[in-house]
Enzyme design. Structure first.
Site, PDB file in Angstrom:
ATOM      1  N   TYR A 199      10.485   9.016   1.276  1.00  0.00           N
ATOM      2  CA  TYR A 199      10.535   8.157   0.221  1.00  0.00           C
ATOM      3  C   TYR A 199      11.152   8.655  -1.146  1.00  0.00           C
ATOM      4  O   TYR A 199      11.374   7.620  -2.085  1.00  0.00           O
ATOM      5  CB  TYR A 199       9.062   7.527   0.106  1.00  0.00           C
ATOM      6  CG  TYR A 199       8.445   6.922   0.928  1.00  0.00           C
ATOM      7  CD1 TYR A 199       8.640   5.598   1.461  1.00  0.00           C
ATOM      8  CD2 TYR A 199       7.741   7.801   2.076  1.00  0.00           C
ATOM      9  CE1 TYR A 199       8.005   5.064   2.678  1.00  0.00           C
ATOM     10  CE2 TYR A 199       6.987   7.131   3.025  1.00  0.00           C
ATOM     11  CZ  TYR A 199       7.254   5.986   3.434  1.00  0.00           C
ATOM     12  OH  TYR A 199       6.869   5.276   4.642  1.00  0.00           O
ATOM     13  N   PRO A 206       0.744  -1.178   0.070  1.00  0.00           N
ATOM     14  CA  PRO A 206       0.216   0.121  -0.064  1.00  0.00           C
ATOM     15  C   PRO A 206       0.860   1.225   0.139  1.00  0.00           C
ATOM     16  O   PRO A 206       1.784   1.426   0.810  1.00  0.00           O
ATOM     17  CB  PRO A 206      -0.881  -0.112   1.500  1.00  0.00           C
ATOM     18  CG  PRO A 206      -0.162  -1.051   2.293  1.00  0.00           C
ATOM     19  CD  PRO A 206       0.525  -1.898   1.325  1.00  0.00           C
ATOM     20  N   ASN A 207       0.296   2.359  -0.888  1.00  0.00           N
ATOM     21  CA  ASN A 207       0.811   3.405  -0.988  1.00  0.00           C
ATOM     22  C   ASN A 207       2.238   3.741  -1.759  1.00  0.00           C
ATOM     23  O   ASN A 207       2.656   4.606  -1.717  1.00  0.00           O
ATOM     24  CB  ASN A 207       0.983   4.294   0.523  1.00  0.00           C
ATOM     25  CG  ASN A 207      -0.223   4.242   1.108  1.00  0.00           C
ATOM     26  OD1 ASN A 207      -1.206   4.851   0.416  1.00  0.00           O
ATOM     27  ND2 ASN A 207      -0.474   3.867   2.360  1.00  0.00           N
ATOM     28  N   SER A 211      12.401   3.152   3.638  1.00  0.00           N
ATOM     29  CA  SER A 211      12.968   3.748   4.871  1.00  0.00           C
ATOM     30  C   SER A 211      13.385   2.733   5.968  1.00  0.00           C
ATOM     31  O   SER A 211      13.491   1.597   5.767  1.00  0.00           O
ATOM     32  CB  SER A 211      11.940   4.696   5.647  1.00  0.00           C
ATOM     33  OG  SER A 211      10.781   3.741   6.060  1.00  0.00           O
ATOM     34  N   HIS A 247      12.570  -2.353   2.601  1.00  0.00           N
ATOM     35  CA  HIS A 247      11.772  -1.037   2.889  1.00  0.00           C
ATOM     36  C   HIS A 247      12.726   0.139   2.790  1.00  0.00           C
ATOM     37  O   HIS A 247      13.732  -0.089   2.753  1.00  0.00           O
ATOM     38  CB  HIS A 247      11.730  -1.184   4.563  1.00  0.00           C
ATOM     39  CG  HIS A 247      10.989  -2.187   5.170  1.00  0.00           C
ATOM     40  ND1 HIS A 247       9.513  -2.359   4.808  1.00  0.00           N
ATOM     41  CD2 HIS A 247      11.207  -3.566   5.633  1.00  0.00           C
ATOM     42  CE1 HIS A 247       9.002  -3.318   5.306  1.00  0.00           C
ATOM     43  NE2 HIS A 247      10.042  -4.053   5.614  1.00  0.00           N
ATOM     44  N   ASN A 262       8.123  -5.322  -0.764  1.00  0.00           N
ATOM     45  CA  ASN A 262       7.957  -4.562   0.139  1.00  0.00           C
ATOM     46  C   ASN A 262       6.696  -4.279   0.557  1.00  0.00           C
ATOM     47  O   ASN A 262       5.712  -3.638  -0.186  1.00  0.00           O
ATOM     48  CB  ASN A 262       8.421  -2.977  -0.326  1.00  0.00           C
ATOM     49  CG  ASN A 262       8.381  -1.876   0.366  1.00  0.00           C
ATOM     50  OD1 ASN A 262       7.689  -1.903   1.435  1.00  0.00           O
ATOM     51  ND2 ASN A 262       8.773  -0.893   0.067  1.00  0.00           N
ATOM     52  N   ARG A 297      11.814   4.966  12.921  1.00  0.00           N
ATOM     53  CA  ARG A 297      10.537   5.521  12.869  1.00  0.00           C
ATOM     54  C   ARG A 297       9.754   5.118  13.756  1.00  0.00           C
ATOM     55  O   ARG A 297      10.176   4.546  15.087  1.00  0.00           O
ATOM     56  CB  ARG A 297       9.804   4.751  11.244  1.00  0.00           C
ATOM     57  CG  ARG A 297      10.803   5.342  10.239  1.00  0.00           C
ATOM     58  CD  ARG A 297      10.060   5.363   8.913  1.00  0.00           C
ATOM     59  NE  ARG A 297       8.919   6.228   8.851  1.00  0.00           N
ATOM     60  CZ  ARG A 297       8.145   5.934   7.943  1.00  0.00           C
ATOM     61  NH1 ARG A 297       8.206   4.870   6.952  1.00  0.00           N
ATOM     62  NH2 ARG A 297       6.968   6.577   7.932  1.00  0.00           N
ATOM     63  N   GLU A 352      12.788  -9.334   2.114  1.00  0.00           N
ATOM     64  CA  GLU A 352      12.087  -8.157   2.522  1.00  0.00           C
ATOM     65  C   GLU A 352      12.821  -6.812   2.304  1.00  0.00           C
ATOM     66  O   GLU A 352      13.880  -6.709   2.766  1.00  0.00           O
ATOM     67  CB  GLU A 352      11.666  -8.219   4.099  1.00  0.00           C
ATOM     68  CG  GLU A 352      10.801  -7.220   4.635  1.00  0.00           C
ATOM     69  CD  GLU A 352      10.811  -7.636   5.904  1.00  0.00           C
ATOM     70  OE1 GLU A 352      10.213  -6.723   6.906  1.00  0.00           O
ATOM     71  OE2 GLU A 352      10.825  -8.693   6.625  1.00  0.00           O
ATOM     72  N   ARG A 359       4.229  11.095  -2.109  1.00  0.00           N
ATOM     73  CA  ARG A 359       4.041  11.107  -0.652  1.00  0.00           C
ATOM     74  C   ARG A 359       5.430  11.005   0.090  1.00  0.00           C
ATOM     75  O   ARG A 359       6.158  10.375  -0.266  1.00  0.00           O
ATOM     76  CB  ARG A 359       3.521   9.499  -0.517  1.00  0.00           C
ATOM     77  CG  ARG A 359       3.553   9.349   1.099  1.00  0.00           C
ATOM     78  CD  ARG A 359       3.208   7.788   1.294  1.00  0.00           C
ATOM     79  NE  ARG A 359       2.998   7.345   2.634  1.00  0.00           N
ATOM     80  CZ  ARG A 359       3.425   6.318   3.262  1.00  0.00           C
ATOM     81  NH1 ARG A 359       3.897   5.391   2.315  1.00  0.00           N
ATOM     82  NH2 ARG A 359       3.185   6.100   4.320  1.00  0.00           N
ATOM     83  N   HIS A 370       3.650  -4.952   9.144  1.00  0.00           N
ATOM     84  CA  HIS A 370       3.506  -4.659  10.631  1.00  0.00           C
ATOM     85  C   HIS A 370       2.079  -5.031  10.854  1.00  0.00           C
ATOM     86  O   HIS A 370       1.868  -5.555  12.348  1.00  0.00           O
ATOM     87  CB  HIS A 370       3.715  -3.327  11.140  1.00  0.00           C
ATOM     88  CG  HIS A 370       4.690  -2.412  10.314  1.00  0.00           C
ATOM     89  ND1 HIS A 370       6.311  -2.859  10.346  1.00  0.00           N
ATOM     90  CD2 HIS A 370       4.611  -1.565   9.337  1.00  0.00           C
ATOM     91  CE1 HIS A 370       6.675  -2.125   9.785  1.00  0.00           C
ATOM     92  NE2 HIS A 370       6.000  -1.245   9.084  1.00  0.00           N
ATOM     93  N   ASP A 411       1.673 -15.733   5.940  1.00  0.00           N
ATOM     94  CA  ASP A 411       1.011 -17.235   5.710  1.00  0.00           C
ATOM     95  C   ASP A 411       1.268 -17.450   4.224  1.00  0.00           C
ATOM     96  O   ASP A 411       1.527 -18.497   3.812  1.00  0.00           O
ATOM     97  CB  ASP A 411      -0.290 -17.654   6.088  1.00  0.00           C
ATOM     98  CG  ASP A 411      -0.311 -17.462   7.702  1.00  0.00           C
ATOM     99  OD1 ASP A 411       0.862 -17.761   8.305  1.00  0.00           O
ATOM    100  OD2 ASP A 411      -1.337 -17.653   8.201  1.00  0.00           O
ATOM    101  N   ARG A 465       6.067   0.390  13.680  1.00  0.00           N
ATOM    102  CA  ARG A 465       7.108  -0.069  12.512  1.00  0.00           C
ATOM    103  C   ARG A 465       8.109  -0.953  12.813  1.00  0.00           C
ATOM    104  O   ARG A 465       8.630  -1.520  11.845  1.00  0.00           O
ATOM    105  CB  ARG A 465       7.304   1.021  11.770  1.00  0.00           C
ATOM    106  CG  ARG A 465       6.234   2.016  11.189  1.00  0.00           C
ATOM    107  CD  ARG A 465       6.794   3.055  10.071  1.00  0.00           C
ATOM    108  NE  ARG A 465       5.698   3.987   9.846  1.00  0.00           N
ATOM    109  CZ  ARG A 465       4.888   4.080   9.041  1.00  0.00           C
ATOM    110  NH1 ARG A 465       4.677   3.139   8.319  1.00  0.00           N
ATOM    111  NH2 ARG A 465       3.845   4.892   8.962  1.00  0.00           N
ATOM    112  N   ALA A 485       3.089  -0.910   4.976  1.00  0.00           N
ATOM    113  CA  ALA A 485       2.216  -1.141   6.353  1.00  0.00           C
ATOM    114  C   ALA A 485       1.922  -2.341   6.375  1.00  0.00           C
ATOM    115  O   ALA A 485       1.711  -2.725   7.835  1.00  0.00           O
ATOM    116  CB  ALA A 485       1.049  -0.104   6.332  1.00  0.00           C
TER     117      ALA A 485
END
Length: 149
Positions: free
Chosen positions: A26, A13-14, A106, A104, A78, A111, A102, A21, A84, A91, A115, A81
């Site tokens: 970012y 998301p985002n 940032s 990220h 990535n 943060r 994985e 944003r 978390h 799963d 997070r 959100a």
């Protein structure tokens, strides 16, 4: 260079708002520019890069399931959100048994406290955080090493 080694890059998301944003966190690169960069870098490394972004948890889960059918060799994710919050994405990744890294943009540990917990890290090959979009490039390079290309 054509490759039969498929790498699926999933963005949550985002991430579609990259360049818009919070550019101080970012960066200024737009999402489509990121996709193009990753496909070109993958080609240099001998990887077929497939990009996917969704703001929907269920769409991400379905895409992970589809990756198994497509015989994807590796996933870079990535989950944003959902990192978390989503046991369901964890799963799905465990269920398809495709190795993944994985990523990220940032440094999630610099943060907010919420997070700092990742539901994915415990089953990932590794975690790259805090290096901006370069984290994706580092992940692609690592994938090429892990797949012995």
């Amino acid at each position: 260079m054509d490759s039969d080694k498929k790498v699926l890059i999933i963005n949550g998301p985002n991430i579609n708002l990259l360049g818009i944003r919070e550019p101080d966190i970012y960066g200024n690169l737009r999402y489509k520019e990121l996709e193009n960069l990753l496909k070109k870098e993958g080609e240099k490394l001998g990887l077929c890069v497939i990009c996917f972004q969704s703001n929907s948890e269920s769409a991400i889960i379905e895409r992970i399931h589809k990756a198994k059918e497509e015989k994807v060799d590796f996933i870079i994710i990535n989950a944003a959100a959902f990192t978390h919050t989503s046991i369901a994405i964890r799963d799905a990744l465990a269920g398809v048994a495709i190795r993944f890294i994985e990523v990220h943009i940032s440094n999630i540990f610099k943060r907010e406290n919420f997070r700092h917990k990742s539901y994915l890290s415990g089953i990932a090959e590794g975690v790259i955080a805090g290096f901006g979009i370069n984290g994706y490039l580092f992940a692609l390079k690592q994938v090429s090493l892990l797949l012995n290309i």
